[in-house]
Every structure is written in structure tokens, then in C-alpha cells.
Design a protein around this motif. Structure first.
Motif, mmCIF file in Angstrom:
data_model
loop_
_atom_site.group_PDB
_atom_site.id
_atom_site.type_symbol
_atom_site.label_atom_id
_atom_site.label_comp_id
_atom_site.label_asym_id
_atom_site.label_seq_id
_atom_site.Cartn_x
_atom_site.Cartn_y
_atom_site.Cartn_z
ATOM 1 N N LEU A 38 15.987 26.875 75.767
ATOM 2 C CA LEU A 38 15.531 25.490 75.879
ATOM 3 C C LEU A 38 14.971 25.215 77.271
ATOM 4 C CD1 LEU A 38 18.239 23.281 74.101
ATOM 5 C CD2 LEU A 38 15.870 23.651 73.390
ATOM 6 N N LEU A 39 15.653 25.731 78.285
ATOM 7 C CA LEU A 39 15.246 25.459 79.661
ATOM 8 C C LEU A 39 13.988 26.215 80.070
ATOM 9 C CD1 LEU A 39 18.759 25.507 81.392
ATOM 10 C CD2 LEU A 39 17.401 23.510 80.732
ATOM 11 N N THR A 40 13.648 27.276 79.341
ATOM 12 C CA THR A 40 12.418 28.024 79.629
ATOM 13 C C THR A 40 11.315 27.711 78.628
ATOM 14 O OG1 THR A 40 13.260 29.914 78.345
ATOM 15 C CG2 THR A 40 13.627 29.946 80.741
ATOM 16 N N GLY A 41 11.590 26.825 77.684
ATOM 17 C CA GLY A 41 10.641 26.516 76.627
ATOM 18 C C GLY A 41 9.796 25.288 76.909
ATOM 19 N N PRO A 42 9.258 24.686 75.840
ATOM 20 C CA PRO A 42 8.398 23.502 75.997
ATOM 21 C C PRO A 42 9.147 22.341 76.644
ATOM 22 C CG PRO A 42 8.224 24.440 73.787
ATOM 23 C CD PRO A 42 9.380 25.115 74.440
ATOM 24 N N LEU A 43 8.385 21.356 77.110
ATOM 25 C CA LEU A 43 8.982 20.171 77.716
ATOM 26 C C LEU A 43 9.980 19.530 76.755
ATOM 27 C CD1 LEU A 43 5.954 18.369 79.439
ATOM 28 C CD2 LEU A 43 7.653 19.867 80.479
ATOM 29 N N LEU A 44 11.071 19.036 77.313
ATOM 30 C CA LEU A 44 12.081 18.342 76.524
ATOM 31 C C LEU A 44 11.857 16.834 76.600
ATOM 32 C CD1 LEU A 44 15.250 20.373 77.607
ATOM 33 C CD2 LEU A 44 13.790 20.716 75.606
ATOM 34 N N PRO A 45 12.329 16.087 75.621
ATOM 35 C CA PRO A 45 12.121 14.637 75.625
ATOM 36 C C PRO A 45 12.594 13.965 76.913
ATOM 37 C CG PRO A 45 12.907 15.335 73.481
ATOM 38 C CD PRO A 45 12.966 16.544 74.364
ATOM 39 N N LEU A 46 13.694 14.455 77.499
ATOM 40 C CA LEU A 46 14.232 13.827 78.705
ATOM 41 C C LEU A 46 13.281 13.938 79.894
ATOM 42 C CD1 LEU A 46 15.439 16.158 80.884
ATOM 43 C CD2 LEU A 46 17.053 16.461 79.021
ATOM 44 N N GLY A 49 7.336 13.896 79.509
ATOM 45 C CA GLY A 49 5.966 14.381 79.630
ATOM 46 C C GLY A 49 5.629 15.113 80.905
ATOM 47 N N GLU A 50 6.583 15.266 81.841
ATOM 48 C CA GLU A 50 6.312 15.965 83.099
ATOM 49 C C GLU A 50 7.472 16.903 83.423
ATOM 50 O OE1 GLU A 50 5.474 15.007 87.835
ATOM 51 O OE2 GLU A 50 5.708 13.379 86.383
ATOM 52 N N ALA A 51 7.157 18.168 83.659
ATOM 53 C CA ALA A 51 8.208 19.168 83.903
ATOM 54 C C ALA A 51 9.072 18.779 85.096
ATOM 55 C CB ALA A 51 7.583 20.542 84.145
ATOM 56 N N LYS A 52 10.383 18.815 84.897
ATOM 57 C CA LYS A 52 11.334 18.452 85.944
ATOM 58 C C LYS A 52 11.935 19.674 86.638
ATOM 59 C CE LYS A 52 11.135 14.041 84.939
ATOM 60 N NZ LYS A 52 9.866 13.424 85.222
ATOM 61 N N TRP A 53 11.628 20.867 86.165
ATOM 62 C CA TRP A 53 12.114 22.086 86.806
ATOM 63 C C TRP A 53 11.132 23.218 86.540
ATOM 64 C CZ3 TRP A 53 14.576 19.736 82.672
ATOM 65 C CH2 TRP A 53 14.523 20.412 81.443
ATOM 66 N N ASP A 54 11.225 24.252 87.366
ATOM 67 C CA ASP A 54 10.370 25.427 87.242
ATOM 68 C C ASP A 54 10.961 26.345 86.179
ATOM 69 O OD1 ASP A 54 8.905 27.746 87.474
ATOM 70 O OD2 ASP A 54 9.099 27.902 89.656
ATOM 71 N N ARG A 55 10.269 26.478 85.071
ATOM 72 C CA ARG A 55 10.790 27.270 83.953
ATOM 73 C C ARG A 55 10.742 28.765 84.215
ATOM 74 N NH1 ARG A 55 10.231 22.410 81.995
ATOM 75 N NH2 ARG A 55 10.994 21.890 79.908
ATOM 76 N N THR A 56 10.130 29.175 85.293
ATOM 77 C CA THR A 56 10.048 30.600 85.625
ATOM 78 C C THR A 56 11.012 30.984 86.741
ATOM 79 O OG1 THR A 56 8.309 30.347 87.310
ATOM 80 C CG2 THR A 56 7.613 30.557 85.004
ATOM 81 N N HIS A 57 11.843 30.037 87.174
ATOM 82 C CA HIS A 57 12.743 30.326 88.299
ATOM 83 C C HIS A 57 14.061 29.596 88.087
ATOM 84 C CE1 HIS A 57 12.930 31.542 92.741
ATOM 85 N NE2 HIS A 57 14.148 31.180 92.386
#
Length: 243
Positions: A38-46, A49-57
Motif C-alpha cells: 500500500l505504501l509503495t502503491g498508488p496514492l491513498l485517499p488520505l 491527491g498529492e503524495a505525502k511520502w517517497d514511495r521509493t525510500h
């Protein structure tokens, strides 16, 4: 968790997992992997619409059994281990997850099940509830006997091992066994599949001459096994290492 956020200034997620005996291994690590997907996947509703963390790190911190699972995320079972073909419930970590996990922080952890039972025979009940009683399977499932991945993610992953000398449930034998193994795996010229030495006596020598990607701290945390995750001390130690 609030203390981690305050001290690190980073977004933090708490990964819950099912418990044995109702759900034995590998239910726990499968749940952790699911959370990391989930944390490395698509944006979550929470995230609105804007990524809150780096999904690659991602940095994964685990306490006790959580340290065991953190280690299994970045190491791989030995395919030549005599029990490897007998794994009743195999699991795998997706490449996208493993490559995103840039570091693990192992806190007062368990890393080698046979060594654990040798030192604490009374722990057999909860170990068997999760893994059964076959000693060869317990050895095969122990990350302190595993190998490293030979890609960039596997070679470069950072490992921090924390342990309180006041831990009344686990001595320094467990982290030292783990440090001995990662020294074998990550030192220049280290060979994959080298003979594990988990059954041999440990000493302070296991804490010295560590590879560049491995760090140990047995002095910063104080208190008992469960006390180390309360208060701000652990979060402060983690924040210092992440700077």
C-alpha cells in the motif's frame, strides 16, 4: 507513533499483523508486506491527491518479532538450506517493496529461533505456535541464517541494530548472532551461502569491524523489553540516525 512523527519530522505508518496461534507464520509477514505494498502503491485517499511520502525510500523499524520480520524483508532464505524445500507456507517480498526498503531498524529483536530456544527453553510454546516444532524448519525461517540479494538494493540496504542491555527477555546473544551473519554477508568479498555460525558462542567481537552499511547501538536504549518502545527515547535515537 506520535513521538516518532515529532522527533523525525517524517510521515510514519504503523503496520499491524495477525497473531499466532490463530494465524501462524507466514500470516504476520504477509500482512506486513501487504501494508508495504500500500505504501509503495498508488496514492491513498488520505493523501488528497498529492503524495505525502517517497514511495521509493522507506525505512522499516521493528521491535521484537517486528525486528525478525524487518530482517526477512531485506534478506532471502538460503535455497540450499536442508529445510528450504519443506517451508510449509512460503512467502516472497515483491521487488518493488524490497527495493523501496532502503533501511531497517531492528530493536530488541529475535533473529535466530534455534539459538533463542537454546538460551530460553521456556519460549518453546510461543515459537511452536507460530512456526511448529521442527528444528530444521526453525533454522530455515531464521533470518540470521539467510543470504543477501546480489542486486543494488540487496547490497546497499542499511541495517541498524538497537538493543537495550536492560532487556529482561532477550540477552545480547540474539543481536550478536545477527550481526555476525550480516558481517559475513556484507563485508567486501563476503560470499553468499557461507556457513552460518548461529550455534557458536557470541561475544563483543561480533559488534566490531562492521560493514559500512551496518550499525549497532547497545547503549542508547534503557529499560526492559517492552519499556524501550514507550516514551521518547527510542524515537530520539531513530531520529538521530536518520539525519
Amino acid at each position: 507513533m506520535p513521538s516518532l512523527v515529532r522527533n523525525t519530522g517524517l510521515p510514519c505508518a504503523c503496520l499491524e499483523y495477525r497473531l499466532a496461534p490463530a494465524d501462524p507464520h507466514p500470516a504476520q509477514i504477509l500482512d506486513v508486506v501487504s501494508g508495504l505494498e500500500l505504501l509503495t502503491g498508488p496514492l491513498l485517499p488520505l493523501e488528497a491527491g498529492e503524495a505525502k511520502w517517497d514511495r521509493t525510500h522507506l525505512i522499516v523499524a521493528g521491535h521484537s518479532a517486528g525486528a525478525f520480520m524487518a530482517a526477512t524483508l531485506v534478506l532471502r532464505p538460503l535455497p540450499t538450506h536442508p529445510a528450504s524445500s519443506a517451508r510449509s507456507s512460503p512467502f516472497s517480498v515483491p521487488d518493488i517493496v524490497r527495493q523501496a526498503v532502503r533501511g531497517i531498524i531492528c530493536i530488541d529483536g529475535i533473529y535466530d529461533l534455534p539459538a533463542l530456544l537454546d538460551e530460553y527453553p521456556s519460549y518453546a510454546s510461543f515459537v511452536s505456535e507460530a512456526f511448529g516444532t521442527d528444528l530444521s524448519v526453525l533454522a530455515a525461517e531464521s533470518p540470521a541464517r539467510w543470504d543477501r540479494y546480489n542486486d543494488d538494493a540487496g547490497r546497499d540496504v542499511r541495517i541498524l541494530v538497537l538493543h537495550s542491555k536492560g532487556d529482561e527477555l532477550l540477552s545480547l546473544r540474539q543481536p550478536r548472532v545477527f550481526l555476525r551473519r550480516v558481517k559475513q554477508l556484507f563485508h567486501a568479498g563476503g560470499e553468499a551461502g557461507v556457513k552460518d555460525k548461529a550455534d557458536e558462542a557470541t561475544s563483543e567481537a561480533d559488534e566490531r569491524d562492521l560493514p559500512a552499511n551496518v550499525e549497532v547501538d547497545f547503549g542508547s536504549l534503557r529499560g526492559g523489553h517492552y519499556e524501550v518502545v514507550k516514551g521518547d527515547e527510542l524515537a530520539q535515537v531513530i531520529a538521530l540516525r536518520l539525519r
